[in-house]
Design an enzyme around this catalytic site. Structure first.
Site, PDB file in Angstrom:
ATOM      1  N   ARG A 128      -3.130  -1.883   0.291  1.00  0.00           N
ATOM      2  CA  ARG A 128      -3.976  -3.058   0.459  1.00  0.00           C
ATOM      3  C   ARG A 128      -4.190  -3.388   1.935  1.00  0.00           C
ATOM      4  O   ARG A 128      -5.278  -3.796   2.342  1.00  0.00           O
ATOM      5  CB  ARG A 128      -3.366  -4.260  -0.277  1.00  0.00           C
ATOM      6  CG  ARG A 128      -4.317  -5.418  -0.280  1.00  0.00           C
ATOM      7  CD  ARG A 128      -4.045  -6.425  -1.369  1.00  0.00           C
ATOM      8  NE  ARG A 128      -4.881  -7.574  -1.094  1.00  0.00           N
ATOM      9  CZ  ARG A 128      -4.430  -8.786  -0.820  1.00  0.00           C
ATOM     10  NH1 ARG A 128      -3.135  -9.017  -0.830  1.00  0.00           N
ATOM     11  NH2 ARG A 128      -5.254  -9.755  -0.550  1.00  0.00           N
ATOM     12  N   ARG A 176      -4.394 -14.708   5.079  1.00  0.00           N
ATOM     13  CA  ARG A 176      -4.236 -14.173   6.428  1.00  0.00           C
ATOM     14  C   ARG A 176      -5.512 -14.314   7.248  1.00  0.00           C
ATOM     15  O   ARG A 176      -5.477 -14.202   8.478  1.00  0.00           O
ATOM     16  CB  ARG A 176      -3.837 -12.703   6.357  1.00  0.00           C
ATOM     17  CG  ARG A 176      -2.596 -12.477   5.497  1.00  0.00           C
ATOM     18  CD  ARG A 176      -2.525 -11.070   4.951  1.00  0.00           C
ATOM     19  NE  ARG A 176      -1.559 -10.928   3.879  1.00  0.00           N
ATOM     20  CZ  ARG A 176      -1.825 -11.204   2.606  1.00  0.00           C
ATOM     21  NH1 ARG A 176      -3.037 -11.622   2.248  1.00  0.00           N
ATOM     22  NH2 ARG A 176      -0.882 -11.070   1.691  1.00  0.00           N
ATOM     23  N   LYS A 218       8.846 -11.272  12.898  1.00  0.00           N
ATOM     24  CA  LYS A 218       8.608  -9.893  12.473  1.00  0.00           C
ATOM     25  C   LYS A 218       7.296  -9.360  13.032  1.00  0.00           C
ATOM     26  O   LYS A 218       7.249  -8.273  13.618  1.00  0.00           O
ATOM     27  CB  LYS A 218       8.636  -9.823  10.941  1.00  0.00           C
ATOM     28  CG  LYS A 218       8.836  -8.431  10.398  1.00  0.00           C
ATOM     29  CD  LYS A 218       7.529  -7.713  10.302  1.00  0.00           C
ATOM     30  CE  LYS A 218       7.721  -6.321   9.705  1.00  0.00           C
ATOM     31  NZ  LYS A 218       6.411  -5.683   9.522  1.00  0.00           N
ATOM     32  N   PRO A 235      11.825  -5.034  15.149  1.00  0.00           N
ATOM     33  CA  PRO A 235      11.302  -5.734  13.965  1.00  0.00           C
ATOM     34  C   PRO A 235      12.262  -5.612  12.780  1.00  0.00           C
ATOM     35  O   PRO A 235      12.740  -4.512  12.494  1.00  0.00           O
ATOM     36  CB  PRO A 235       9.999  -4.986  13.642  1.00  0.00           C
ATOM     37  CG  PRO A 235       9.711  -4.126  14.827  1.00  0.00           C
ATOM     38  CD  PRO A 235      11.014  -3.871  15.501  1.00  0.00           C
ATOM     39  N   ASP A 237      12.347  -6.259   8.831  1.00  0.00           N
ATOM     40  CA  ASP A 237      11.652  -6.589   7.589  1.00  0.00           C
ATOM     41  C   ASP A 237      12.645  -6.424   6.455  1.00  0.00           C
ATOM     42  O   ASP A 237      13.834  -6.233   6.678  1.00  0.00           O
ATOM     43  CB  ASP A 237      10.447  -5.671   7.403  1.00  0.00           C
ATOM     44  CG  ASP A 237      10.898  -4.260   7.077  1.00  0.00           C
ATOM     45  OD1 ASP A 237      11.882  -3.805   7.683  1.00  0.00           O
ATOM     46  OD2 ASP A 237      10.301  -3.627   6.202  1.00  0.00           O
TER      47      ASP A 237
END
Length: 284
Positions: A128, A176, A218, A235, A237
DNA sequence: AAACAGGCCTAAA
DNA sequence: TTTAGGCCTGTT
């Protein structure tokens, strides 16, 4: 490493640590796709490139001038990843992760593209994310004509700054969209000078990035690592959380990687995502 | 059908 | 300072 030009193709021989599959599938970029034969096509810095492995060589369909001007830097060819793998192999687990991920390189991507892409990545899956990025490029980027069709550059900051959430709706970025536009306007207005962050400390860069609504720890770390080549940015996650819990009892200071925490993170992330429990999983 | 996905923001303890 | 719930959308 040697680079030579022949029949429209730049060939890199005696390269260490360059596996196109790992470079493009390790989660750092969203605009590279392989065909059935394993040839990757992507767009970066307004140029389309095809790149593939041929035996021991890496082949780029480009002129030598383009290789020198764009791709040599983009693929970080002047960095010794063999050495970095050694430096971050601080224990048994990291030794395994770096061996498994050998061939990964950190791309020197455009900072705005990285920022935008990683805003889109939040709470999203890769297919996506790629879809949203492509629609964004098709809708707002410039056409690039090639022999096998039309590609699109990543849109300019100003173009996105000038749009609205309603206009952006077909891109299907969801919540977003507001973040993207807001960030674009901050950059376009000069409120946030992305490229100047390269010359600031990691702490300063992180806090300036986090000043933008929609950018947290992040995403900011990803922008630093993938968009500003701050290779000590780390980072974290969900995958990294899981690995740190599993191998370091939930606590791991990036300092142990001596300035290469971001690259270490990439080996950990790639390893974690490729295995679930004992099983090798297909990552696509 | 309902939960979840490579976070972030805000409100509330 | 930590935690819960909501957020667009698409897929399972």
């Amino acid at each position: 490493m040697k680079a030579y030009y022949e029949n429209g193709i730049v060939r890199l021989s005696e390269v260490s640590d360059f596996d196109p599959v790992k470079v493009f599938e390790c989660g750092q970029c969203f605009r590279w796709n392989a065909d059935e034969e394993g040839i990757y096509t992507g767009v970066a810095f307004d140029k389309v490139l095809k790149i593939w492995r041929d035996g021991d060589e890496i082949c780029l369909k480009a002129t030598y001038e383009e290789y020198e001007r764009i791709w040599r830097n983009y693929f970080d060819m002047d960095t010794d990843y063999e050495k970095i793998r050694r430096l971050v192999s601080i224990d048994e687990y990291m030794t395994e992760a770096t061996q498994f991920g050998a061939g990964i390189r950190i791309l020197r991507q455009n900072s705005w593209e990285a920022l935008c892409s990683f805003i889109i990545s939040q709470c999203n899956n890769i297919p996506r994310i790629k879809g949203i990025v492509e629609r964004l490029c098709k809708g707002y980027g410039e056409e690039i004509e090639t022999q096998d069709g039309i590609y699109y550059s990543f849109p300019d900051v100003g173009r996105i700054a000038a749009t609205s959430e309603e206009e952006l709706a077909p891109v299907r970025a969801g919540f977003r969209a507001g973040y993207i536009i807001n960030a674009a306007r901050a950059i376009d207005s000069g409120e946030l000078d992305l490229d100047s962050l390269k010359y600031k400390t990691d702490e300063e860069a992180l806090s300036e990035l986090k000043g933008i609504k929609g950018i947290g720890d992040k995403v900011a770390s990803c922008v630093m690592l993938f968009g500003l080549y701050k290779i000590d940015a780390f980072p974290i996650d969900v995958w990294m959380k899981k690995t740190i819990k599993e191998h370091y009892d939930g606590r791991l200071s990036p300092c142990v990687f001596n300035g290469y925490a971001g690259i270490a993170q990439q080996y950990m992330f790639y390893h974690a995502r490729s295995f679930v429990g004992e099983n090798r999983v297909i990552v696509k």
